[in-house]
Design an enzyme around this catalytic site. Sequence first.
Site: not given
Lengths: 388, 553
Positions: B86, B115, B151, B179-180, B263, B265, B267, B278, B312-313, B338, B341, B460
């Site tokens: 998931h 294009d 994950w 690909s990315s 991390h 990622e 963002y 926006s 922080h993780h 943040t 924004k 979790r």
Amino acid sequence: MHTIIRKCCRWMSWMLLLCGVGSAFASKYNMPVGVTPISREIYTLHMTIFWIVVAIGILVFGVLIYALINHRKSQGHVAAKFHSSLKVELIWTIIPFLILIAMAIPATRVLMLMEDDSDADLNIKITGYQWKWKYDYLDENISFFSNLATTQDQIQGKAPKGENYLLEVDKPIVVPTHKKIRFLVTANDVIHSWWVPELGVKRDAIPGFIHEAWAKIEKPGTYRGQCAELCGVGHGFMPIVVVALDEPDYKKWVAEQKGVALKQANALEENKPLTKAELMEAGQKVYGATCTVCHQATGMGMPPAFPALKGSKIVTGDVAKQLSIVLHGVKGTAMQAFGEQLTDKDIAAVVTYQRNSWGNDDQAKFGKAAGGLVQPSEVAAARKASSN
Amino acid sequence: MTPTRVSKHHDDDHDHGAHQEPGFLGFVKRWVFTTNHKDIGTLYLTIAMVNFLLAGAMALLIRSELFLPGHRLIAPDFFNTMTTMHGLIMVFGVVMPVFVGLANWQIPMMLGAPDMALPRLNNWSFWLLPFAFTILLSTFFISGSAPNYGWTFYAPLSTKYGPPSTDFMIFAIHIMGMSSILGSINIIATILNMRAPGMKLMQMPMFVWTWLITAFLLLAIMPVLAGTVTMMLTDRHFGTSFFDAAGGGDPILFQHLFWFFGHPEVYVLILPAFGVISEILPTFSRKKLFGYHFMVYATAAIAFLSYIVWVHHMFTAGVPIQAALIFMYSTMLIAVPTGIKIFNWVATIFKGSITFETPMLFAIAFLFMFTLGGFSGLMLAIVPADYQYQDTYFVVAHFHYVLVPGAIFSAIAAVYYWIPKWTGHMYNETLGKLHFWLSTISLNITFFPMHFLGLAGMPRRIPDYALQFTDFNQIATVGAFIFGFSHLIFLYNIIQTVRGKGKKATKRVWEGAHGFEWTLPSPPPYHSFLTPPVFVEEASSHEAWDVSDHHEK
């Protein structure tokens, strides 16, 4: 302007009402205050940040809701033309920055306090195993495993679930109150995490490394927690139960433990053969605590990761092969080496139990080697043979 | 480049679609060989939708198992594969492709380009994905369980103790990363080289800006992920011990590497969403985006800070106190840009002339609920408190609040916003609103109780739980089912719109819409702008930021 203020007031009173309802059920669904100085500090910090955040939320959402209600096109509102202002940008950069500094100061103070594990009165080494905890009292020479006590019948829904479903163990860790206890946390296989919310302690147990945490429990009682880091299929089934006793009771417990250890050692020396009924009864208990997560109470396992024991070639075949697997595990699979976790009697009992359950003792079907009794002395011999 | 004459679409008449040969083979060839940014955008959006339903179904299985305590539907091992897949599919197969799809459709049109800069590369970067996901999903058929370690696939659970299928996951991640990277190169090349004459960087639409920054983030982090999974592979098969303490390695090294990727990622998943919001808020407020310059700076600041907060993780994994303090401060600091924004978005709406079409509804929901997710994020940054929150449902609630009403809602809003442009037909507004209300209410029923579960002590990734957690788990499960099925309305609405059931869309579609894409007919010609339009902006005048007046002569 008046109507705005009145609207704001009405809205604020609704929010306050909500907060009231919130705090009523917070006692059940908020972070526990806990029973150590650290857990209380953490709780205070948590609530402080929470209320700051609520205040910011009321402000931001208040403006947003005001605009959504009053600046609608359907109300005939015409869009204003402004689209930038250095002054307000600076205001809402600097003010949040100051709020953050105000948050960081108490957080730093509590963190320093948590890190200070010097001058401990008592050292307990905690080792995470798949899927149980081992406690070593380094100053007392006491050592034991702590397994889930909830039965498979409860988990499978065949028996009513008890009050402490999944939060009960066969042998809790017992600690004294009002003493600084240092926990040395590590793991044997994968990463686990030892977490007891009421103590304000959560430490990842990492194989090959020892991390420290401490607690000074102020109230005798039973405190429950769980493994907090995904550690495989039994992750949800390795709870922690801490029993905090006042000093005299704790001393009594320590003396008792030493007595038990002595008795066990004596019993091993006697090495007297056990009857089948004795072995089967003890074996069922060991099997329930140690084997069922993977191999299931039915012996059917969860193939292909966790093979069935029912009708298994190994369990119905040569005893030596089975003993070797139980003692040393199978490399590259989830089957661990139970040699260091279980006593000779436990292993003899559980092997006997497996060999005589689920029709595994049917010699007509599986040949002559099937069934049979295994005595603790045979396990001791097997241990010796493999260590040579 | 010298400014070119303002063009009319004199070539629209003979350039309306792809060259598709008849029959099934013709259909396959068109989509497999296409180098057109719109076709490839459609492919990306399609694979994202398919994966969304798939990974969503997995979430519903998880929620079904958690409806009551006790073992009920799925075994603990399968439960773990469900949480793992998931997460992996939602991150790599839904949120990332959906925004690349939107970038493909929108960036050339927003820049006034025909294009993408590198159309063949574009084709390749898409067609790697179906193979990557086939490999990832094939793990369900490999004996010894599919990936079952979450994950985040922490070592040593995924290395020494991982099932054989782990190698397939590693390979799939390699391909997705490739690909990315290719996609990012293409987006950067397009933005830097293909802007209409006169359009400076600081005049680009916000969606383009956020994607430019995202593409640089991706370029920096994807190689780190590729390196990490390669180290896993050599640990598993070639005798190295990067993550094994017994051989002199360090399991925490894995976490450092993973979160150095992980991390930023986060963002990558949310910055393009910021761009979408926006675009949408000014349109339906009929008012220019407030503080454009600060919005760009804030996005860049968030991207920069995202590189220096990864620890922080890992606060509970045992980091030195000095590191814990530094990473706590840097994490808290992210709240500043943040906040800028959020405040600028509120100021954009403020004193506007607001209407509530479906895209706007989703954008407003984003504002409220992403902010909630930000609040719990701020709480999580406080290290001592994080010791209690870490690895509980509080974290699950937090990241679902930033990812679902954050990334997913903004993608949904973007589809409603631009689909009339893409198809030439309006979607069904009633169904759109129904989808909005059902999904927004059920989302909160699903994820809000999880905050309380976490605070009350539910870890979790557990397949079974203690009795006191039953009531809120039941509420969450009910919410999850409503949420999941509400998206079938969305799917139906999209299909009907693509089939041309809605009323014809105008060029501009929305009264308050501004930008090059709204100067093209709906649907736009196959090669968007064959002659670049001229970009004119006068910041002082509200009307003049609208380029269409110059273009539609």
